[in-house]
Design a protein around this motif. Structure first.
Motif, PDB file in Angstrom:
ATOM      1  N   VAL A 173     -19.129 -45.992  -7.691  1.00  0.00           N
ATOM      2  CA  VAL A 173     -19.012 -45.756  -9.135  1.00  0.00           C
ATOM      3  C   VAL A 173     -17.566 -45.404  -9.470  1.00  0.00           C
ATOM      4  O   VAL A 173     -16.980 -44.507  -8.850  1.00  0.00           O
ATOM      5  N   PRO A 174     -16.973 -46.080 -10.421  1.00  0.00           N
ATOM      6  CA  PRO A 174     -15.563 -45.809 -10.767  1.00  0.00           C
ATOM      7  C   PRO A 174     -15.362 -44.375 -11.277  1.00  0.00           C
ATOM      8  O   PRO A 174     -16.224 -43.815 -11.972  1.00  0.00           O
ATOM      9  N   TYR A 175     -14.219 -43.786 -10.945  1.00  0.00           N
ATOM     10  CA  TYR A 175     -13.850 -42.451 -11.428  1.00  0.00           C
ATOM     11  C   TYR A 175     -13.766 -42.432 -12.956  1.00  0.00           C
ATOM     12  O   TYR A 175     -14.033 -41.421 -13.612  1.00  0.00           O
ATOM     13  N   GLU A 176     -13.432 -43.593 -13.520  1.00  0.00           N
ATOM     14  CA  GLU A 176     -13.289 -43.695 -14.970  1.00  0.00           C
ATOM     15  C   GLU A 176     -14.590 -43.360 -15.677  1.00  0.00           C
ATOM     16  O   GLU A 176     -14.585 -42.801 -16.786  1.00  0.00           O
ATOM     17  N   ALA A 177     -15.728 -43.669 -15.068  1.00  0.00           N
ATOM     18  CA  ALA A 177     -17.022 -43.363 -15.680  1.00  0.00           C
ATOM     19  C   ALA A 177     -17.191 -41.851 -15.835  1.00  0.00           C
ATOM     20  O   ALA A 177     -17.648 -41.356 -16.880  1.00  0.00           O
ATOM     21  N   LYS A 178     -16.847 -41.102 -14.793  1.00  0.00           N
ATOM     22  CA  LYS A 178     -16.942 -39.642 -14.877  1.00  0.00           C
ATOM     23  C   LYS A 178     -15.969 -39.092 -15.917  1.00  0.00           C
ATOM     24  O   LYS A 178     -16.296 -38.148 -16.657  1.00  0.00           O
ATOM     25  N   LYS A 179     -14.762 -39.670 -15.981  1.00  0.00           N
ATOM     26  CA  LYS A 179     -13.780 -39.218 -16.963  1.00  0.00           C
ATOM     27  C   LYS A 179     -14.321 -39.350 -18.376  1.00  0.00           C
ATOM     28  O   LYS A 179     -14.183 -38.442 -19.209  1.00  0.00           O
ATOM     29  N   ILE A 196     -22.123 -46.893 -19.360  1.00  0.00           N
ATOM     30  CA  ILE A 196     -20.753 -46.439 -19.074  1.00  0.00           C
ATOM     31  C   ILE A 196     -20.305 -46.915 -17.692  1.00  0.00           C
ATOM     32  O   ILE A 196     -19.155 -47.342 -17.505  1.00  0.00           O
ATOM     33  N   ILE A 197     -21.223 -46.859 -16.736  1.00  0.00           N
ATOM     34  CA  ILE A 197     -20.877 -47.348 -15.387  1.00  0.00           C
ATOM     35  C   ILE A 197     -20.531 -48.830 -15.446  1.00  0.00           C
ATOM     36  O   ILE A 197     -19.538 -49.284 -14.854  1.00  0.00           O
ATOM     37  N   GLU A 198     -21.364 -49.579 -16.133  1.00  0.00           N
ATOM     38  CA  GLU A 198     -21.119 -51.023 -16.226  1.00  0.00           C
ATOM     39  C   GLU A 198     -19.791 -51.315 -16.917  1.00  0.00           C
ATOM     40  O   GLU A 198     -19.040 -52.210 -16.514  1.00  0.00           O
ATOM     41  N   GLU A 199     -19.487 -50.580 -17.970  1.00  0.00           N
ATOM     42  CA  GLU A 199     -18.253 -50.831 -18.728  1.00  0.00           C
ATOM     43  C   GLU A 199     -17.012 -50.493 -17.920  1.00  0.00           C
ATOM     44  O   GLU A 199     -15.945 -51.073 -18.142  1.00  0.00           O
ATOM     45  N   THR A 200     -17.115 -49.554 -17.001  1.00  0.00           N
ATOM     46  CA  THR A 200     -15.926 -49.114 -16.252  1.00  0.00           C
ATOM     47  C   THR A 200     -15.817 -49.742 -14.861  1.00  0.00           C
ATOM     48  O   THR A 200     -14.830 -49.522 -14.153  1.00  0.00           O
ATOM     49  N   GLU A 259     -26.626 -43.082 -11.242  1.00  0.00           N
ATOM     50  CA  GLU A 259     -26.556 -42.375 -12.523  1.00  0.00           C
ATOM     51  C   GLU A 259     -26.858 -40.886 -12.348  1.00  0.00           C
ATOM     52  O   GLU A 259     -26.182 -40.022 -12.935  1.00  0.00           O
ATOM     53  N   ILE A 260     -27.878 -40.615 -11.494  1.00  0.00           N
ATOM     54  CA  ILE A 260     -28.248 -39.216 -11.291  1.00  0.00           C
ATOM     55  C   ILE A 260     -27.114 -38.447 -10.621  1.00  0.00           C
ATOM     56  O   ILE A 260     -26.821 -37.295 -10.988  1.00  0.00           O
ATOM     57  N   HIS A 261     -26.432 -39.064  -9.662  1.00  0.00           N
ATOM     58  CA  HIS A 261     -25.307 -38.397  -9.005  1.00  0.00           C
ATOM     59  C   HIS A 261     -24.160 -38.143  -9.997  1.00  0.00           C
ATOM     60  O   HIS A 261     -23.524 -37.079  -9.964  1.00  0.00           O
ATOM     61  N   ILE A 262     -23.874 -39.101 -10.861  1.00  0.00           N
ATOM     62  CA  ILE A 262     -22.808 -38.899 -11.866  1.00  0.00           C
ATOM     63  C   ILE A 262     -23.191 -37.764 -12.817  1.00  0.00           C
ATOM     64  O   ILE A 262     -22.367 -36.902 -13.164  1.00  0.00           O
ATOM     65  N   MET A 263     -24.460 -37.764 -13.255  1.00  0.00           N
ATOM     66  CA  MET A 263     -24.919 -36.704 -14.155  1.00  0.00           C
ATOM     67  C   MET A 263     -24.754 -35.334 -13.495  1.00  0.00           C
ATOM     68  O   MET A 263     -24.280 -34.368 -14.129  1.00  0.00           O
ATOM     69  N   ALA A 264     -25.130 -35.228 -12.224  1.00  0.00           N
ATOM     70  CA  ALA A 264     -24.992 -33.956 -11.514  1.00  0.00           C
ATOM     71  C   ALA A 264     -23.528 -33.574 -11.354  1.00  0.00           C
ATOM     72  O   ALA A 264     -23.155 -32.394 -11.505  1.00  0.00           O
TER      73      ALA A 264
END
Length: 706
Positions: free
Chosen positions: A444-450, A431-435, A613-618
């Protein structure tokens, strides 16, 4: 009055009453007929009514049937009509008032209509007011059937009906039997002995004495002994009577009652063995009627105390039954309708607001809200801190309070489980790579978290809709129950209120649904929260958990075992995790690192290539906690306020407005709405009629012999 086979009972009834009764081939009397002769100074008259006896054996349901009849010639056809009416209870009695004998015969033929009865307990009541008559009352019972091959149940039915009537202690049993028959044979005598073993209430009436011939010497001797009072196995305390009734030719010749009685006297004066009896006082219809009238007077006198007690008891029961019915309206109809509406509105408001004694509705709604919260919580993102989800034994549980009650039973295990799938590190990486666009590394783009947030939020409208519909259905069901309870006494008012409320509820549900949907619409991107402290707190917890698992050299499974051996699990509650943090910070400060905060602890782990990835997951998991708590409160509260409270709080004004009380025809319309339930009205009328009859009977009993 009972009869043996071919005993001429119809002729006896005619001789005693002076009227003609229906005669047909076969069994013509298919229901009891109660005849009462009243001595009267006015002109001869007769009325016929019906005692409809239903499943409850209510013999007080007396229905007027015929108009006053001025001549005996009119009576036979009206008796036929009355008999047909009680034999066809599925038809209104009014349908028989103008029927011809042929039409009546067709209507009561069970071959034409299976609903017609072969026999019935309902009674045809004939009241005769006769200047020349003696006070007398008797019940003419259906003739006893010896056999009924096609319908064997009819024999016990007629015998049971007969047994009920002759069992009463205040009843004189009149058994008619042909003079030339053996007294041991007739079934009527057998039934009479069953209820009158002492033979004190039974009278034998011999008919058709003209069938005896001069050669019946033995029969002549038996009859002389019986009538002259000699002891015999056939003797009765009240004795025997003999009557000579007109034959078919004499009836067709139109003889008057006086001529018939003169012919009868002449027969007994000139014919053996009757002319040879010591006394003629038991011969002829006039003597029979006179003596029975005196006997009934004596029986009635002895039975008076018990009869008065029984009537008093039945009066008390009747008054109690009337008191249990809804009160009869006597007030202004407008005031009554307003009163009904106010009581209904107050009752429904109390139920919905939880202010009534019955909290069942509130409890049902609260349970539905709890199931909604559980369904939302189930959508928590299932992040796995390994490369592939298949390599991990189970997901990290949500750090939340459990759902078990004090007995350890899951109270909300029947919630709807919305779709969700595990999300492994490689999925987050993808998802990070795609966004990612032109961003620098670690931006990391905000779009990944969205996208990750949408994976759990996309299912929430389904949970919200299910919760809303359940509560709306519960409200509609409660509304119908209360409409029935408050307005059911008046079917037109119930129908009107039910229709008005259904329209109002449908409109209100649509408005409330829109308001509830708006609650979820507010959760759409851009995502945010003002509850930053709670977000940071949960982020530290999940960041530490995901980092600690990744930091384990032996992988996730061993990391999990380590946490479990230390007495906890990955489903750490915030309070437990905070205690561990406090211990770690205290140890570090003892080492001189005085500026260490809880949010710094995860930095003690070595650098991980999946740190982004771990930060986005958290972040995503922590935001789920924030928004889950918000939605778990806001949706139920919106349903409670917009669907429930707003509906009941404005209900009274809406209903009063729908009545249009200021219109010109308001009084007329409201009068129509307050028409009582026909069933209750019929029951009230029957009880009032019964009360009037019992009151009249009690008055007559109190005055009897005075």
């Amino acid at each position: 009055m009972l009869k043996a086979n071919l005993a001429g009972k119809s002729s006896l009834v005619e001789a005693m009453t002076g009227i003609n009764v229906p005669r047909d081939s076969g069994t013509c009397t298919r229901c009891p007929m109660e005849c009462t002769i009243w001595s009267s100074e006015s002109a001869w008259t007769c009325t016929i009514s019906l005692h409809i006896i239903g499943e409850q054996n209510d013999s007080f349901n007396r229905v007027p049937f015929s108009p006053p009849l001025a001549t005996p010639a009119e009576v036979e056809l009206w008796i036929r009509r009355a008999q047909a009416a009680v034999l066809c209870p599925h038809l209104s009695p009014d349908k028989f008032a103008s029927r011809s004998p042929e039409e009546l015969k067709a209507l009561t033929d069970v071959r034409n209509d299976s609903r017609a009865l072969r026999f019935t307990k309902s009674v045809v009541v004939v009241d005769i007011y006769d200047p020349d008559g003696a006070d007398l009352s008797f019940v003419d019972l259906p003739g006893l059937i010896q056999n009924a091959e096609n319908e064997p149940d009819l024999v016990p039915l007629v015998e049971e009906m007969t047994h009920v009537h002759i069992s009463r202690a205040a009843t004189i049993i009149l058994v008619s039997v042909p003079a030339d028959e053996d007294f041991e044979i007739p079934k009527a005598f057998t039934l009479a002995r069953e209820v009158d073993n002492s033979k004190q209430r039974t009278i034998g009436v011999l008919t058709k004495p003209d069938r005896l011939t001069a050669g019946d010497i033995g029969k002549h001797k038996q009859l002389r002994a019986l009538f002259d009072g000699e002891a015999s196995s056939h003797s009765l305390q009240k004795g025997y009577y003999c009557v000579r009734l007109p034959n078919d030719r004499e009836r067709q010749s139109g003889l008057t009652r006086a001529q018939v009685q003169e012919n009868e006297r002449e027969f007994f004066r000139t014919t053996a063995p009757w002319k040879d009896l010591k006394s003629a006082r038991r011969l002829g219809v006039p003597n029979l009627v006179r003596d029975i009238s005196h006997l009934l007077m004596g029986v009635t006198q002895s039975a008076l105390p018990a009869m008065r007690t029984a009537v008093t008891e039945q009066l008390a029961v009747c008054r109690a039954d009337l008191a249990r019915l809804p009160r009869l309206l006597t007030a202004d109809v407008t005031a009554e309708v307003i009163h009904c509406v106010v009581r209904f509105s107050d009752r429904l408001r109390g139920i919905v607001h939880g202010e009534s004694d019955d909290k069942a509705f509130v409890h049902a709604c609260r349970r539905r809200f709890a199931l909604f919260e559980r369904a939302i919580r189930y959508t928590a993102p299932d992040f796995r801190s390994e490369l592939a989800a298949g390599e991990i034994p189970r997901p990290v549980a949500l750090a939340m309070e459990d759902d078990t009650d004090k007995f350890g039973v899951d109270r909300y295990d029947d919630f709807t489980r919305l779709p969700k799938t595990p999300i492994a590190l490689k999925d987050v990486t993808r998802i990070i790579e795609e966004t990612t666009g032109w961003e620098l590394p670690h931006n990391v783009p905000y779009e990944a978290k969205k996208r990750l947030i949408q994976t759990f939020m996309e299912h929430w409208p389904a949970a919200e809709s299910e919760c809303f519909e359940h509560v709306a259905n519960a409200l509609a069901s409660t509304l119908r129950e209360e409409v029935k309870a408050h307005f059911g006494r008046f079917p037109p008012l119930e129908e009107f209120m039910g229709s008005v409320l259904a329209i109002q509820l449908e409109s209100h549900i649509a408005t409330a649904r829109e308001a509830v949907v708006n609650v979820l619409d507010r959760e759409k991107a851009p995502y945010g929260t003002q509850n930053n402290a709670y977000f940071e707190h949960m982020r530290n917890i999940w960041l530490a958990q995901y980092t600690s698992i990744r930091a384990s050299k032996k992988g996730y499974a061993q990391g999990l075992d380590k946490w479990q051996r230390e007495g906890t699990s990955f489903a750490l509650r915030p309070s437990i995790f905070s205690a561990f943090e406090a211990q770690a910070i205290a140890a570090l400060r003892n080492l001189g690192l005085t500026d260490v905060k809880a949010s710094d602890l995860h930095r003690l782990y070595r650098y991980d290539v999946f740190e982004d990835e771990i930060h986005i997951m958290a972040d995503v998991r922590s935001y789920f906690h924030v928004t889950h708590k918000r939605i778990a409160d806001d949706v139920p509260e919106s349903i409670k306020f917009n669907l429930l409270f707003r509906f009941v709080d404005g209900l009274q004004d809406y209903l009063l407005a729908s009545l249009q009380l200021d219109s010109e025809d308001a009084a007329e319309r409201l009068q129509g709405l307050l028409a009582e339930d026909p069933q209750i009205a019929r029951e009230r009328a029957q009880l009032k009629h019964k009360l009037a009859r019992l009151t009249e009977i009690k008055k007559e009993l109190d005055n009897f012999g005075a």
